[in-house]
Design an enzyme around this catalytic site. Structure first.
Site, PDB file in Angstrom:
ATOM      1  N   GLU A 196      47.965  23.218  23.034  1.00  0.00           N
ATOM      2  CA  GLU A 196      48.860  22.181  23.565  1.00  0.00           C
ATOM      3  C   GLU A 196      49.657  22.731  24.747  1.00  0.00           C
ATOM      4  O   GLU A 196      50.204  23.837  24.665  1.00  0.00           O
ATOM      5  CB  GLU A 196      49.855  21.707  22.497  1.00  0.00           C
ATOM      6  N   ASP A 252      38.321   3.861  38.852  1.00  0.00           N
ATOM      7  CA  ASP A 252      37.661   4.434  37.676  1.00  0.00           C
ATOM      8  C   ASP A 252      36.178   4.564  38.030  1.00  0.00           C
ATOM      9  O   ASP A 252      35.437   3.585  37.999  1.00  0.00           O
ATOM     10  CB  ASP A 252      37.866   3.508  36.475  1.00  0.00           C
ATOM     11  N   LYS A 311      28.560  11.276  32.083  1.00  0.00           N
ATOM     12  CA  LYS A 311      27.554  10.310  32.547  1.00  0.00           C
ATOM     13  C   LYS A 311      26.747  10.937  33.680  1.00  0.00           C
ATOM     14  O   LYS A 311      25.990  11.864  33.430  1.00  0.00           O
ATOM     15  CB  LYS A 311      28.246   9.007  32.951  1.00  0.00           C
ATOM     16  N   ARG A 342      31.161  15.224  26.823  1.00  0.00           N
ATOM     17  CA  ARG A 342      31.944  13.998  26.671  1.00  0.00           C
ATOM     18  C   ARG A 342      33.397  14.331  26.962  1.00  0.00           C
ATOM     19  O   ARG A 342      33.969  15.225  26.345  1.00  0.00           O
ATOM     20  CB  ARG A 342      31.838  13.501  25.227  1.00  0.00           C
TER      21      ARG A 342
HETATM   22  N1  DSN Z   1      30.227   3.009  27.182  1.00  0.00           N
HETATM   23  C1  DSN Z   1      30.302   3.172  28.616  1.00  0.00           C
HETATM   24  C2  DSN Z   1      29.244   2.403  29.311  1.00  0.00           C
HETATM   25  O1  DSN Z   1      28.194   2.290  28.726  1.00  0.00           O
HETATM   26  O2  DSN Z   1      29.423   1.941  30.425  1.00  0.00           O
HETATM   27  C3  DSN Z   1      31.623   2.883  29.152  1.00  0.00           C
HETATM   28  O3  DSN Z   1      32.609   3.168  28.205  1.00  0.00           O
END
Ligand code: DSN
Length: 426
Positions: free
Chosen positions: A65, A209, A239, A245
């Site tokens: 923390e 975002d 992604k 993650r």
């Molecule tokens: N679950 C993601 C997506 O598939 O776009 C976004 O949170």
């Protein structure tokens, strides 16, 4: 069903086979699924092998923390080192003044920004969910949707692009404290300067975002909102970036203190230091020329897939793509809803997700489309030729209307493709 033939003969797998065979069976089953099938959900990807190593490392044992040099627990030599590396690498990669690498994932990341820079009840202008926005952009079912007064902008029904004249009009009428851009199902790019102009006119903060396209921005193959003077940019790291993650907040120095305090102690407790270590490595790998080549291929493959589908008379929302994803209107193209289309594609080894389309007349669990993306297939090595075969399998599956013999044949074609391209890290 067991997958014992896939059991690697390593000490950790042998240990798991004794201590928890059920979980080992699920793990090897998922490995088999990922090998044999083709991942086309645009928000999913294969993490770099280094990321998998670090996620399973001893950093998961450590509480930390606070921030480097200012923690509440002892024993922080190496956690400070990895978090400092992660922050510096993220700043360099995205040309940002400040980076917070602790958000546990995308939703807490966006929540930390709203709660750090705004007060409950403030107005936020963000994209409508069915037009491509995200749950955390104030969908009424989300807690943020209850805490803040979200107002909406949409896309223009004539061309599917964001309607900036209407957006500016809503901004003038509602005087938002923040304008949010970014999307999870909008297949186009846009000029961030358009948002910034409207925000400056009404005195709003700007937040982008870019969770879906963070990797493409890191590779400099899509525009970077920070170059247009945005106050804040958020992205998930798992992604198009191929990391663990997690979430990453990048902002101007003037917001650094408020953002850091909002993440911890405002919203979260101990950061996941195994995730921070893996993110640090991701930011290094994403700065390499090989990652830029990968990102260019993600875009090239998406365009090729869109072209190959359109050539087969498939109707795409906005008519194509400028990024890594596309949305098929399955009702218009095949006379079936997105849930049925997703299930049929599952049966032939193609993983997609059902998707609402702008102002969808159908409900979210049975919407009018499916969403498809190329980051994972490209990470496997798929190129333009394979995209044509993927388009053919999608089209033939959705025309087959559940015919078992046709689907069996199409599954064989999917497996012929995937058997040629190993999954990174497996
Ligand atoms: N679950 C993601 C997506 O598939 O776009 C976004 O949170």
């Amino acid at each position: 069903m067991t997958h014992s033939s896939l059991l690697a003969n390593t000490p950790d797998r042998r240990r798991l086979a004794v201590s928890d065979p059920d979980i080992l069976n699920a793990l090897t089953g998922e490995e088999a699924r990922q090998r044999a099938g083709l991942e086309l959900i645009p928000s999913e990807n294969y993490a770099f092998p280094e990321v998998l190593t670090l996620l399973g490392s001893v950093f998961t044992n450590k509480y930390a923390e606070g921030y480097p040099g200012r923690r509440y627990y002892g024993g922080q030599d190496y956690t400070d080192a990895i978090e400092t590396l992660a922050r510096n690498r993220a700043k360099a990669l995205f040309r940002a003044e400040h980076a917070n690498v602790q958000p546990l994932s995308g939703s807490p990341m966006n929540q930390a920004v709203y709660l750090g820079l705004l007060n409950p009840g403030d107005t936020i202008l963000a994209m409508d969910l069915s037009h491509g926005g995200h749950l955390t952009h104030g969908a009424p079912v989300s807690h943020m949707g209850r805490l803040f007064n979200f107002v909406r902008y949409k896309t223009d029904p004539t061309n599917g692009a964001i309607d900036f004249a209407a957006l500016a009009q809503v901004a003038r009428e509602t005087r938002p404290k923040m304008i949010v851009c970014g999307y999870s199902s909008y297949p186009r790019d846009y000029d961030y300067a358009d948002f910034k102009r409207v925000a400056d006119e009404v005195g709003a903060l700007t937040m982008a975002d870019v969770s879906h396209i963070g990797g493409l921005i890191a590779a400099d193959v899509m525009r970077n909102p920070l170059d247009a003077g945005f106050d804040v940019m958020t992205t998930t790291t798992h992604k198009s970036l191929r990391g663990p993650r997690g979430g990453l907040i990048l902002c101007k120095e003037q917001h650094a203190k408020a953002i850091d305090a909002s993440v911890f102690p405002g919203l979260q407790g101990g950061p996941h230091m195994n995730q921070v270590a893996a993110a640090a490595t991701t930011f290094r790998l994403a700065a390499l020329p090989a990652f830029r080549a990968y990102a260019l291929n993600v875009l090239g493959n998406a365009k090729a897939l869109a072209g190959a589908l359109t050539a087969r008379q498939v109707r795409l929302v906005t008519g194509g793509t400028d990024n890594h994803l596309l949305v098929i209107n399955t009702v218009q193209s095949f006379g079936i809803d997105g849930a049925k289309a997703q299930a049929a594609l599952d049966r032939v080894g193609l993983t997609t997700n059902k998707q609402i389309i702008p102002d969808d007349p159908l409900p979210p669990m049975r919407p009018s489309g499916i969403r498809i993306g190329t980051p994972a297939a490209t990470a496997r090595g798929f190129g333009l030729t394979e995209m044509d075969e993927v388009a053919a399998i999608i089209t033939e599956t959705l025309i087959a209307d559940g015919d078992a013999a046709t689907e069996a044949n199409l599954l064989t074609r999917t497996e012929a493709l995937t058997s040629r391209f190993p999954v990174p890290g497996l």
